[in-house]
Design an enzyme around this catalytic site. Structure first.
Site, mmCIF file in Angstrom:
data_model
loop_
_atom_site.group_PDB
_atom_site.id
_atom_site.type_symbol
_atom_site.label_atom_id
_atom_site.label_comp_id
_atom_site.label_asym_id
_atom_site.label_seq_id
_atom_site.Cartn_x
_atom_site.Cartn_y
_atom_site.Cartn_z
ATOM 1 N N ARG A 64 6.098 -0.164 5.289
ATOM 2 C CA ARG A 64 4.896 -0.143 6.127
ATOM 3 C C ARG A 64 4.103 -1.436 5.972
ATOM 4 N NH1 ARG A 64 -0.481 3.273 5.618
ATOM 5 N NH2 ARG A 64 -1.178 3.257 7.793
ATOM 6 N N HIS A 81 3.296 -3.923 9.033
ATOM 7 C CA HIS A 81 1.932 -4.313 9.378
ATOM 8 C C HIS A 81 1.718 -5.814 9.211
ATOM 9 C CE1 HIS A 81 -0.279 -0.173 9.163
ATOM 10 N NE2 HIS A 81 0.929 -0.063 9.695
ATOM 11 N N ASP A 92 4.358 -13.401 7.530
ATOM 12 C CA ASP A 92 3.920 -14.541 6.710
ATOM 13 C C ASP A 92 3.240 -14.135 5.414
ATOM 14 O OD1 ASP A 92 1.569 -13.508 7.694
ATOM 15 O OD2 ASP A 92 0.876 -15.354 8.652
ATOM 16 N N ASN A 118 -8.820 -1.505 9.683
ATOM 17 C CA ASN A 118 -8.650 -0.051 9.735
ATOM 18 C C ASN A 118 -7.194 0.408 9.604
ATOM 19 O OD1 ASN A 118 -9.735 2.691 10.217
ATOM 20 N ND2 ASN A 118 -8.562 2.542 12.116
ATOM 21 N N HIS A 128 9.533 6.552 9.986
ATOM 22 C CA HIS A 128 8.732 7.720 9.646
ATOM 23 C C HIS A 128 9.609 8.900 9.227
ATOM 24 C CE1 HIS A 128 4.788 6.450 11.897
ATOM 25 N NE2 HIS A 128 5.063 5.699 10.836
#
Length: 365
Positions: free
Chosen positions: A97, A101, A109, A129, A229
């Site tokens: 994850r 993200h 990077d 968030n 998931h």
């Protein structure tokens, strides 16, 4: 012929007649006038910027990047994550994850790994968030320490995320793939850019838009990467609206299986602890397999972003979900390919960025 044109642009004139070449003889049948007109046109372009843009978008990573500089990189990473997995069954889901993200904000990077830093002016992406519930950063620190002890200043934090993700997916029963390496670490973070990370409560159109924004245009990649998931957990706050007030009129999401709905309401009661955790895959919670897709077929996707892949009428994703539900091998192969594509989102290479000695801070020099 391309190189001859670029040579002429650099030298400021044609080399017609040099080295024994004549037009229509050793020059692919190109007429002298056409050749010289092309040189003039190319000379008028801002080729420096164009070349830089092409370099940034087509940076070449390699699975053998550390073959001579840190040949044991994979085994070192494996040693650390195996120990971490013994202590935390969720670490695979956590780190993949973080990798996901990270790649969706300014490319892969390592910028998400940076902490707030007043001297460096860093506003950490961890405060965005979508990243407030991310974790596993201490394991990244441990991997970095182990690598620095053997190959100081060689392996980037961005590559650590890519390598660890592959190893942990495999350890949890999933596929292997050739991780492409050679990324460098950013010296900046982009807190505002975290708005581009797909969220668990978004529609298929919105999720697809965010995937396209980073160059993942094929819905097959979206469905395959969503298949991550198949392991991990989600907080009640991420999906509780589906259970009690999905439409604003006090009704649950009609795409949730009624039996599953009752189970979820017991685990996440209205007004209960929003940080309580629920398995993303209610069948094989900690295993990496294709049960995620059969769950969707049975209306047992936990997040809105999961179930919309199957329940959105007329969506291309429906057939892809069915494909992967019918063949775990197909899912595994496609997932590996999609991870390679995601890992290629705008990496820093060459002399861009740096190799951080501490993944949480930019280097001082």
């Amino acid at each position: 012929m391309d190189l001859r044109l670029l040579y002429c642009v650099h030298m400021g004139g044609s080399w017609f007649g040099k080295w024994g070449y004549e037009f229509f003889c050793g020059s692919y049948g190109v007429l002298k006038g056409i050749f010289e007109d092309t040189i003039e046109t190319l000379s008028s372009l801002k080729l420096v910027n164009a070349t830089q843009d092409l370099s940034a978008s087509n940076a070449q990573l390699s699975s053998t990047f550390y073959a001579t500089t840190c040949p044991n990189v994979s085994s070192i990473v494996r040693g650390v994550v195996e120990q971490a997995r013994n202590n935390d069954a969720r670490i695979g889901a956590r780190l993949i994850r973080v990798h996901f993200h990270d790649c969706f904000v300014n490319g892969c990077d390592g910028s998400l790994l940076l902490d707030d830093s007043a001297p460096g002016g860093i506003q950490s992406e961890k405060n965005g968030n979508p990243n407030l519930s991310t974790g596993g950063y201490e394991v990244v620190d441990d991997i970095k320490t182990a690598l620095e002890n053997v190959c100081p200043g060689v392996v980037s934090c961005a590559d650590i995320l890519a390598i660890a993700s592959q190893i942990l997916v495999s350890l949890d029963g999933g596929p292997t793939w050739q991780v492409q390496l050679g990324r460098r670490d950013s010296r900046t973070a982009n807190l505002a850019g975290t708005s581009g990370i797909p969220l668990g409560n978004e529609t298929l159109d919105r999720i697809s838009e965010k995937f396209r924004a980073v160059g993942l245009d094929d819905p097959t990649d979206l469905v395959a990467l969503s298949g991550a998931h198949t392991f991990g957990r989600a907080r009640c706050v991420a999906f509780r609206n589906r259970l009690f007030n999905f439409d604003g009129a006090g009704n649950p999401d009609p795409t949730i299986d009624p039996t599953y709905l009752q189970t979820l309401r017991q685990n996440c009661p209205q007004g209960g602890n929003g940080n309580a955790l629920v398995d993303l895959d209610p069948t094989t919670a900690d295993g990496f397999d294709n049960n995620y897709f059969t769950n969707l077929q049975n209306n047992r996707g936990l997040l809105t972003s999961d179930q919309v892949l199957f329940s959105t009428t007329g969506a291309k994703t429906v057939a892809i979900v069915n494909r992967f539900a019918n063949s775990q091998t197909d899912f595994f192969d496609t997932f590996g390919q999609a991870m390679i594509k995601m890992g290629n989102i705008r990496p820093l290479t060459g002399n861009n960025g740096e190799i951080r000695s501490n993944c949480r801070r930019i280097n001082s020099n």
